[in-house]
Design a protein around this motif. Structure first.
Motif, PDB file in Angstrom:
ATOM      1  N   CYS A  88       0.713  -1.195   0.126  1.00 19.73           N
ATOM      2  CA  CYS A  88       0.049  -0.366   0.072  1.00 19.73           C
ATOM      3  C   CYS A  88       0.505   0.846   0.080  1.00 19.73           C
ATOM      4  CB  CYS A  88      -1.611   0.182   1.132  1.00 19.73           C
ATOM      5  SG  CYS A  88      -2.502   1.437   1.540  1.00 19.73           S
ATOM      6  N   HIS A  90       0.275   3.810   1.166  1.00 15.13           N
ATOM      7  CA  HIS A  90      -0.456   4.467   2.718  1.00 15.13           C
ATOM      8  C   HIS A  90       1.102   4.688   3.528  1.00 15.13           C
ATOM      9  CE1 HIS A  90      -2.446   5.789   6.075  1.00 15.13           C
ATOM     10  NE2 HIS A  90      -2.332   7.089   5.556  1.00 15.13           N
ATOM     11  N   ARG A  91       0.874   3.170   4.042  1.00 11.55           N
ATOM     12  CA  ARG A  91       2.292   2.748   5.030  1.00 11.55           C
ATOM     13  C   ARG A  91       2.835   1.650   4.756  1.00 11.55           C
ATOM     14  NH1 ARG A  91      -0.552   5.525  10.404  1.00 11.55           N
ATOM     15  NH2 ARG A  91      -0.558   7.969   9.353  1.00 11.55           N
ATOM     16  N   GLY A  92       3.022   1.351   3.556  1.00  8.89           N
ATOM     17  CA  GLY A  92       3.128   0.056   3.315  1.00  8.89           C
ATOM     18  C   GLY A  92       2.989  -1.069   3.578  1.00  8.89           C
ATOM     19  N   SER A  93       1.002  -1.162   4.403  1.00  6.59           N
ATOM     20  CA  SER A  93       0.849  -2.793   4.264  1.00  6.59           C
ATOM     21  C   SER A  93       0.495  -3.940   3.295  1.00  6.59           C
ATOM     22  CB  SER A  93      -0.558  -2.819   4.920  1.00  6.59           C
ATOM     23  OG  SER A  93      -1.034  -4.204   5.486  1.00  6.59           O
ATOM     24  N   CYS A 112      -6.789  -2.132   1.418  1.00  8.45           N
ATOM     25  CA  CYS A 112      -5.689  -2.156   2.014  1.00  8.45           C
ATOM     26  C   CYS A 112      -6.715  -2.159   3.195  1.00  8.45           C
ATOM     27  CB  CYS A 112      -4.720  -1.428   2.071  1.00  8.45           C
ATOM     28  SG  CYS A 112      -3.796  -1.250   3.146  1.00  8.45           S
ATOM     29  N   TYR A 114      -5.158  -2.118   5.824  1.00  9.84           N
ATOM     30  CA  TYR A 114      -5.417  -1.544   7.165  1.00  9.84           C
ATOM     31  C   TYR A 114      -6.277  -0.039   7.476  1.00  9.84           C
ATOM     32  CZ  TYR A 114      -1.601  -0.601  10.603  1.00  9.84           C
ATOM     33  OH  TYR A 114      -1.140  -0.451  11.976  1.00  9.84           O
ATOM     34  N   HIS A 115      -5.580   0.636   6.812  1.00  8.77           N
ATOM     35  CA  HIS A 115      -6.786   1.846   6.873  1.00  8.77           C
ATOM     36  C   HIS A 115      -8.243   2.398   5.250  1.00  8.77           C
ATOM     37  CE1 HIS A 115      -2.424   3.004   8.500  1.00  8.77           C
ATOM     38  NE2 HIS A 115      -3.286   2.786   9.513  1.00  8.77           N
ATOM     39  N   LEU A 116      -7.799   1.001   5.076  1.00  7.70           N
ATOM     40  CA  LEU A 116      -8.747   0.747   4.286  1.00  7.70           C
ATOM     41  C   LEU A 116      -8.866   1.800   2.727  1.00  7.70           C
ATOM     42  CD1 LEU A 116     -11.949   0.359   5.990  1.00  7.70           C
ATOM     43  CD2 LEU A 116     -10.259  -1.141   5.047  1.00  7.70           C
ATOM     44  N   TRP A 117      -7.674   2.442   2.142  1.00  8.78           N
ATOM     45  CA  TRP A 117      -7.081   2.818   1.006  1.00  8.78           C
ATOM     46  C   TRP A 117      -7.797   1.827  -0.125  1.00  8.78           C
ATOM     47  CZ3 TRP A 117      -2.600   7.275   0.250  1.00  8.78           C
ATOM     48  CH2 TRP A 117      -1.921   7.594   1.042  1.00  8.78           C
TER      49      TRP A 117
END
Ligand code: FES
Length: 133
Positions: A88, A90-93, A112, A114-117
């Protein structure tokens, strides 16, 4: 899987390592050789990832690890096949779980966990929850 019986294995010369043109064993086990291959082969040339027919419909995808990178290989809505890092922005998930070519996943978009992007099948970021904008 091929099964060998004793008559077949006895016919192989005991000096096979001296007689063959095979790479020395260290080419299959040495970490330095693997690092060199990642840089000189996987990092510079096209590498087979899988067969196009395994993802014949838009939204079908599989994952494939090449070198140190895990990729998502997906059939887009335009019918073309694309490959993206399974990471991702965003933060690499990790975006999707390991998905073999033999049992492809199916998604209209890739979200994603993790934070649903959420990204479309062309890799464009399409939505984010407001709390993580
Ligand atoms: S890490 Fe993917 S949305 Fe935050």
């Amino acid at each position: 899987m091929t099964q060998w019986d004793d008559s077949q294995t006895k016919s192989v010369s005991e000096d096979i390592t001296e007689e063959s043109n095979a790479l020395p064993a260290r080419y299959f086990t040495d970490d330095d050789v693997f690092e060199m291959e990642k840089e000189k082969v996987f990092g510079q040339y096209w590498v087979y990832a899988g067969h196009a027919n395994s993802i014949s419909d838009p939204g079908q995808y599989f994952t494939r690890t090449i070198g140190d990178r895990q990729l998502i290989v997906v059939r887009g809505h335009d019918g073309d096949i694309k490959a993206f890092d399974n990471v991702c922005a965003h933060r690499g998930s990790k975006m999707v779980e390991d998905t073999p070519m033999t049992d492809p996943g199916d998604a209209k978009r890739i979200k994603c966990p993790y934070h649903l992007w959420t990204y479309d099948l062309e890799g464009e970021l399409k939505s984010t929850p407001k709390s993580f904008d």
